[in-house]
Design an enzyme around this catalytic site. Structure first.
Site, PDB file in Angstrom:
ATOM      1  N   ASP A 242      -6.201  -7.634   4.482  1.00 39.36           N
ATOM      2  CA  ASP A 242      -7.366  -7.015   3.840  1.00 39.36           C
ATOM      3  C   ASP A 242      -8.235  -8.101   3.201  1.00 39.36           C
ATOM      4  O   ASP A 242      -9.448  -8.173   3.427  1.00 39.36           O
ATOM      5  CB  ASP A 242      -6.882  -6.023   2.778  1.00 39.36           C
ATOM      6  CG  ASP A 242      -8.025  -5.343   2.043  1.00 39.36           C
ATOM      7  OD1 ASP A 242      -8.996  -4.948   2.700  1.00 39.36           O
ATOM      8  OD2 ASP A 242      -7.937  -5.215   0.801  1.00 39.36           O
TER       9      ASP A 242
ATOM     10  N   ASP B  51      -2.349 -18.567   0.901  1.00 45.34           N
ATOM     11  CA  ASP B  51      -3.325 -19.236   0.026  1.00 45.34           C
ATOM     12  C   ASP B  51      -4.018 -20.384   0.763  1.00 45.34           C
ATOM     13  O   ASP B  51      -5.241 -20.525   0.729  1.00 45.34           O
ATOM     14  CB  ASP B  51      -2.685 -19.688  -1.301  1.00 45.34           C
ATOM     15  CG  ASP B  51      -1.342 -20.380  -1.142  1.00 45.34           C
ATOM     16  OD1 ASP B  51      -0.851 -20.489   0.002  1.00 45.34           O
ATOM     17  OD2 ASP B  51      -0.775 -20.811  -2.162  1.00 45.34           O
TER      18      ASP B  51
ATOM     19  N   TYR C  80       0.813  -1.214   0.000  1.00 47.88           N
ATOM     20  CA  TYR C  80       0.000   0.000   0.000  1.00 47.88           C
ATOM     21  C   TYR C  80       0.847   1.264   0.000  1.00 47.88           C
ATOM     22  O   TYR C  80       0.402   2.307  -0.474  1.00 47.88           O
ATOM     23  CB  TYR C  80      -0.910   0.033   1.235  1.00 47.88           C
ATOM     24  CG  TYR C  80      -2.143  -0.821   1.121  1.00 47.88           C
ATOM     25  CD1 TYR C  80      -2.057  -2.201   0.927  1.00 47.88           C
ATOM     26  CD2 TYR C  80      -3.407  -0.256   1.229  1.00 47.88           C
ATOM     27  CE1 TYR C  80      -3.191  -2.975   0.837  1.00 47.88           C
ATOM     28  CE2 TYR C  80      -4.547  -1.027   1.144  1.00 47.88           C
ATOM     29  CZ  TYR C  80      -4.437  -2.389   0.952  1.00 47.88           C
ATOM     30  OH  TYR C  80      -5.565  -3.149   0.863  1.00 47.88           O
TER      31      TYR C  80
ATOM     32  N   ASP D  42     -12.214  -9.809   4.477  1.00 48.09           N
ATOM     33  CA  ASP D  42     -13.457  -9.812   3.681  1.00 48.09           C
ATOM     34  C   ASP D  42     -13.958 -11.254   3.567  1.00 48.09           C
ATOM     35  O   ASP D  42     -15.157 -11.521   3.653  1.00 48.09           O
ATOM     36  CB  ASP D  42     -13.228  -9.248   2.272  1.00 48.09           C
ATOM     37  CG  ASP D  42     -13.484  -7.742   2.179  1.00 48.09           C
ATOM     38  OD1 ASP D  42     -13.269  -7.049   3.193  1.00 48.09           O
ATOM     39  OD2 ASP D  42     -13.886  -7.263   1.103  1.00 48.09           O
TER      40      ASP D  42
ATOM     41  N   LYS E 298       3.709 -15.579   2.771  1.00 47.73           N
ATOM     42  CA  LYS E 298       3.902 -16.310   1.510  1.00 47.73           C
ATOM     43  C   LYS E 298       5.405 -16.541   1.403  1.00 47.73           C
ATOM     44  O   LYS E 298       6.076 -16.097   0.457  1.00 47.73           O
ATOM     45  CB  LYS E 298       3.332 -15.465   0.348  1.00 47.73           C
ATOM     46  CG  LYS E 298       3.341 -16.142  -1.011  1.00 47.73           C
ATOM     47  CD  LYS E 298       2.249 -17.183  -1.186  1.00 47.73           C
ATOM     48  CE  LYS E 298       2.426 -17.876  -2.542  1.00 47.73           C
ATOM     49  NZ  LYS E 298       1.527 -19.046  -2.696  1.00 47.73           N
TER      50      LYS E 298
HETATM   51  C1  IPM Z   1     -10.397  -1.598   3.872  1.00 46.65           C
HETATM   52  C2  IPM Z   1     -10.465  -1.129   2.439  1.00 46.65           C
HETATM   53  C3  IPM Z   1      -9.308  -0.199   2.139  1.00 46.65           C
HETATM   54  C4  IPM Z   1      -8.028  -1.015   2.289  1.00 46.65           C
HETATM   55  C5  IPM Z   1      -9.311   0.523   0.791  1.00 46.65           C
HETATM   56  C6  IPM Z   1     -10.566   1.279   0.562  1.00 46.65           C
HETATM   57  C7  IPM Z   1      -8.142   1.443   0.665  1.00 46.65           C
HETATM   58  O1  IPM Z   1     -10.526  -2.206   1.553  1.00 46.65           O
HETATM   59  O2  IPM Z   1     -10.366  -0.750   4.772  1.00 46.65           O
HETATM   60  O3  IPM Z   1     -10.401  -2.797   4.113  1.00 46.65           O
HETATM   61  O4  IPM Z   1      -7.671  -1.773   1.373  1.00 46.65           O
HETATM   62  O5  IPM Z   1      -7.388  -0.883   3.320  1.00 46.65           O
HETATM   63 MN    MN Z   2     -10.836  -4.092   2.578  1.00 47.22          MN
END
Ligand code: IPM
Ligand code: MN
Ligand code: NAD
Length: 363
Positions: free
Chosen positions: A247, A223, A141, A251, A191
């Site tokens: 990240d 993975d 990032y 999710d 990884k």
């Molecule tokens: C999160 C989001 C952010 C990230 C994006 C919007 C920059 O996906 O907060 O999880 O990747 O950190």
């Molecule tokens: Mn995210």
């Protein structure tokens, strides 16, 4: 007690859910006799539209001087032009870096009432209770060089994966300390079969493990870990991962909880301590949900639970934080569901109604 909170709703459903996080805090204020002074600021796309930048100096200052920041989400199709000089997400990344909140704590809790709402089978979800510690201010990032350049071979896009040992060590320590206070198991994700940064990550984790004999350290390749998270999620206690891996895995882990809309997070500059009064940055893990923005149907629980984490880790209010957690639990037990929960059906509860229900349950 008096507290100053910076409230940065952002774009899409960001302001919608953040309003309900604020509502929960105000209910706490009434019930426990605290005064939260809320200072609102633009961030992300709305800030680009109004001020030409996703993060103004004023809002950076607001976030720095507040006791804590409650953040919504930023971004959306309106600002997605790949050739634009800046994007809403840049504002969020700049804030995280500016506040030096390198440890992003993302608890993944499965409410028993919601196991039949997940696409996973109930027996897989039994006993799931994990915390993901995501490194938040390094890696792909942020590392330089980064950007797009014209070369004789054509256009080249560059992102750099880079971690220093000290960046790795400080976030791993957060993982070890959290594991120590929980079930004593830490899964370090990397990884290392391919990436040099991961080999440094793994070596650092192995070295630190000597200092935490009470914590069982396991290494997992990202993975395989992504697969195991849905196969045997209850076996995880604390997971620690670099920025991008964390990240993506969170999710995915949201599927255990039945919806992205339920997961909160706390971003801190060290180990979270219940009852502490250290600044922090609090946001649900989800984004701006452009597909449902403006409809009043977003699930506000991620923001409400983020507000609870704020009470616990930045404002010294552990009892109050527990009251918010309990209120969310109570409302779910009563059967209220926003539309993102598969079992909501036709009688889905709207965003503000959900926020009202939680606020009433607090008070
Ligand atoms: C999160 C989001 C952010 C990230 C994006 C919007 C920059 O996906 O907060 O999880 O990747 O950190
Ligand atoms: Mn995210
Ligand atoms: P998203 O998290 O916004 O949405 C993914 C899916 O989950 C959508 O179907 C959405 O409707 C649903 N969802 C998310 N939160 C929900 C909630 N609270 N209630 C009900 N449903 C919910 O991810 P995306 O669509 O990939 O990204 C949209 C935008 O948000 C992008 O611009 C992205 O950069 C941004 N984003 C911002 C943040 C942040 O500010 N922290 C985090 C993630 C994504």
């Amino acid at each position: 007690m008096d507290f100053n909170i910076a409230v940065l709703g952002g774009d899409g459903i960001g302001p919608e859910v953040t309003a309900e996080g604020v509502k929960a805090m105000q209910a706490v204020g009434r019930a426990f006799g605290h005064n939260f002074t809320l200072e609102y600021g633009d961030v992300g796309g709305i800030s680009i539209d109004r001020h030409g930048t996703p993060l103004t100096d004023g809002v950076r200052e607001l976030a720095t001087s507040a006791d804590a920041v409650l953040f919504g989400a930023v971004g959306g199709p309106k600002w997605d032009d790949p050739s634009a000089p800046t994007r809403p997400e840049d504002g969020l990344l700049a804030l995280r870096a500016h506040l030096n909140v390198f440890a992003n704590i993302r608890p993944v809790k499965v409410y028993p009432e919601l196991t039949d709402s997940s696409v996973l089978k109930p027996h897989v979800l039994e006993g799931v209770d994990m915390v993901v510690v995501r490194e938040l201010t390094g890696g792909l990032y942020y590392a330089q060089p980064k950007g797009r350049t014209q070369t004789p071979q054509g256009i080249v896009g560059v992102d750099t994966m880079r971690y220093s040992e000290s960046e790795i060590e400080r976030v791993l320590r957060v993982g070890f300390e959290l594991a120590r206070g929980r079930r004593g198991k830490l899964t370090s994700v990397d990884k290392a079969n391919v990436l040099e940064t991961s080999r440094l990550w793994r070596a650092t984790a192995t070295r630190l493990a000597d200092e935490y004999p009470d914590v069982e350290l396991e290494h997992a390749l990202v993975d395989a870990c992504a697969m195991q998270i849905v196969l045997r999620p209850a076996s995880y206690d604390v997971i620690v991962a670099e920025n991008t891996f964390g990240d993506i895995l969170t999710d995915e882990a949201a599927i255990l909880a039945a919806s992205m809309g339920l997961l909160p997070s706390a971003s801190l500059s060290g180990v979270p301590e219940a009852g502490a009064r250290t600044p922090g940055f609090y946001e649900p893990i989800h984004g701006t949900a452009p597909d449902i923005a403006g409809q009043g149907i977003a699930n506000p629980c991620g923001s409400i639970l983020s507000a609870a984490m704020m009470l616990r880790y930045s404002l010294g209010l552990t009892e109050e934080a527990a009251a918010v957690d309990r209120a969310v639990q109570t409302v779910l037990e009563q059967g209220y569901r926003t539309a993102d929960i598969a079992t909501a059906g036709d009688a889905a509860t709207g965003t503000t109604q959900m926020g009202d229900l939680v606020a009433n349950a607090i008070g």
